[in-house]
Design a protein around this motif. Structure first.
Motif, PDB file in Angstrom:
ATOM      1  N   ASN A  44       1.590   1.841  16.763  1.00  0.00           N
ATOM      2  CA  ASN A  44       2.072   1.653  15.394  1.00  0.00           C
ATOM      3  C   ASN A  44       3.243   0.671  15.427  1.00  0.00           C
ATOM      4  OD1 ASN A  44       2.792   1.746  12.719  1.00  0.00           O
ATOM      5  ND2 ASN A  44       2.843   3.971  12.579  1.00  0.00           N
ATOM      6  N   LYS A  46       4.449  -2.745  13.272  1.00  0.00           N
ATOM      7  CA  LYS A  46       4.161  -3.497  12.066  1.00  0.00           C
ATOM      8  C   LYS A  46       4.204  -4.996  12.341  1.00  0.00           C
ATOM      9  CE  LYS A  46       3.843   0.292   9.734  1.00  0.00           C
ATOM     10  NZ  LYS A  46       2.509   0.788   9.357  1.00  0.00           N
ATOM     11  N   SER A  49       7.448  -7.006  11.964  1.00  0.00           N
ATOM     12  CA  SER A  49       8.502  -6.879  12.976  1.00  0.00           C
ATOM     13  C   SER A  49       8.163  -7.586  14.278  1.00  0.00           C
ATOM     14  CB  SER A  49       8.751  -5.393  13.277  1.00  0.00           C
ATOM     15  OG  SER A  49       9.115  -4.692  12.111  1.00  0.00           O
ATOM     16  N   ASN A  72      -2.377   0.446  14.425  1.00  0.00           N
ATOM     17  CA  ASN A  72      -2.079   0.447  12.989  1.00  0.00           C
ATOM     18  C   ASN A  72      -1.437  -0.901  12.658  1.00  0.00           C
ATOM     19  OD1 ASN A  72      -1.437   1.008  10.347  1.00  0.00           O
ATOM     20  ND2 ASN A  72      -0.341   2.907  10.781  1.00  0.00           N
ATOM     21  N   TRP A  73      -2.242  -1.832  12.209  1.00  0.00           N
ATOM     22  CA  TRP A  73      -1.826  -3.237  12.066  1.00  0.00           C
ATOM     23  C   TRP A  73      -2.343  -3.777  10.743  1.00  0.00           C
ATOM     24  CZ3 TRP A  73       1.338  -6.318  14.867  1.00  0.00           C
ATOM     25  CH2 TRP A  73       1.250  -7.707  14.714  1.00  0.00           C
ATOM     26  N   GLU A  74      -1.458  -4.357   9.959  1.00  0.00           N
ATOM     27  CA  GLU A  74      -1.822  -4.771   8.599  1.00  0.00           C
ATOM     28  C   GLU A  74      -2.201  -6.245   8.490  1.00  0.00           C
ATOM     29  OE1 GLU A  74       2.661  -5.498   8.779  1.00  0.00           O
ATOM     30  OE2 GLU A  74       1.124  -4.293   9.762  1.00  0.00           O
ATOM     31  N   LYS A  88      -5.683  -0.217   8.950  1.00  0.00           N
ATOM     32  CA  LYS A  88      -4.520  -0.111   8.074  1.00  0.00           C
ATOM     33  C   LYS A  88      -4.372   1.325   7.590  1.00  0.00           C
ATOM     34  CE  LYS A  88      -5.036  -4.819   6.217  1.00  0.00           C
ATOM     35  NZ  LYS A  88      -5.243  -5.617   4.982  1.00  0.00           N
TER      36      LYS A  88
END
Length: 260
Positions: A44, A46, A49, A72-74, A88
Motif C-alpha cells: 500500500n 500511494k 508519494s 494498492n495503486w491508483e 484501487k
C-alpha cells in the motif's frame, strides 16, 4: 505500541479504534489469494508519494523475487511485472487477514501498523513524513518489521529486506506477543469510545473527572509564586552571608612585622 505515560482520569486511551473483525473478500480477490502458489505480499504505497526512481526500484526488485505482489495503486504502473497485481481501493484489513499474505509494505501510518499487528503480518515501512519515520522506527525497534529509506534504497537492499521479513519467523513471533498484549482488553477500541462518549453525556460533561489544573492560572500551575519566594530566600541568605563575612574579615586584627 507507544511508551507509557501518566494521564488524568479525563483522558481515556482508546487505541485500535479502526480494527474490526475480518469480512469475506470479494470473489475476484478471494480467488486470487486462495489460488496463490507463492507467498503474497500486500503493498500500500500511494502513487502521489512515490517518485519515478523509487517506483522503478520497486518494480525491478519485485520482478526478481519469488513472490506474488498485490499493490494498492491508483495510477498506471509502467513495466509492471507478471507477479504484480494492481488494484484501487482494496479492503486492507480483510486482505491482511488472509492466510497467504506474508508481509505488508506500507508508508507507516499508525492505523496501518495497528491493522498489521491485529493480523500478525510483518511490516516493511517506507516512511515519507516525519510522523511516519518515528512510527516505522518503533516498528523496527519492536522487531515486528523493517524500515527502509525511500531516498537511498537500492534494488539489492530492497530485495534483501523483503526476503528477510517474508521468510524470517522471528517477526511473526514478536507480532504474536505484541498482538496478545494490545488486544487483551475488556472491550474493543470502538466499543470503549462509544461507552465513554455516552458516559460523558450521562454525566453532563463529566466535570468530576477533570483535572483541577484546568482552573488554575499559569502562575499557580507552574508554581511561579513559590519559585520566586525560594529565589528571594536564597538571595537573602547569600546577601546576609556576604555581609557577615565582610564584617568578620574587616574586624580581624592584622599582625605587625618587626624589623631590626
Amino acid at each position: 505500541m507507544y511508551p507509557m505515560r501518566a494521564n488524568v482520569p479525563a483522558i481515556v486511551d482508546i487505541g485500535q479504534i479502526n480494527i474490526r473483525p475480518p469480512e469475506p473478500l470479494p470473489n475476484n480477490l478471494k480467488s486470487l489469494l486462495d489460488e496463490a502458489t507463492k507467498p503474497v505480499i500486500y503493498v500500500n504505497l500511494k502513487g502521489a508519494s512515490v517518485d519515478k526512481k523509487l517506483r522503478d526500484t520497486f518494480v525491478e526488485a519485485m520482478s526478481e523475487l519469488p513472490y506474488e505482489f498485490l499493490w494498492n495503486w491508483e495510477l498506471q504502473l509502467p513495466g509492471k511485472p507478471k507477479n504484480v497485481v494492481i488494484r484501487k481501493m482494496l479492503p486492507q484489513q480483510d486482505i491482511l487477514a488472509h492466510r497467504n499474505v506474508r508481509a505488508f509494505i506500507t508508508q507507516g501510518d499508525i492505523q496501518y501498523i495497528d491493522e498489521a499487528i491485529a493480523a500478525r503480518v510483518p511490516l516493511i515501512g517506507v516512511p515519507f513524513k516525519p510522523k511516519q519515520v518515528s512510527d516505522v522506527q518503533r516498528v523496527e525497534n519492536l522487531e515486528i518489521g523493517r524500515k527502509i529509506d525511500p531516498a537511498t534504497i537500492t534494488k539489492i537492499e530492497l530485495k534483501n529486506v523483503i526476503v528477510e521479513v517474508t521468510e524470517s519467523a522471528r517477526f511473526k513471533k514478536k507480532l504474536k506477543k505484541l498482538q496478545n498484549i494490545l488486544f487483551d482488553k475488556p472491550m474493543s477500541g470502538l466499543a470503549s469510545a462509544v461507552w465513554w462518549s455516552e458516559y460523558v453525556i450521562r454525566h453532563q460533561g463529566a466535570r468530576h473527572l477533570r483535572s483541577p489544573a484546568i482552573e488554575m492560572t499559569y502562575v499557580q500551575y507552574l508554581l511561579i509564586d513559590v519559585a520566586l519566594v525560594l529565589i528571594l530566600a536564597v538571595c537573602v541568605v547569600l546577601y546576609l552571608s556576604y555581609k557577615l563575612l565582610s564584617l568578620i574579615f574587616k574586624k580581624r586584627p592584622t599582625k605587625k612585622i618587626k624589623t631590626n
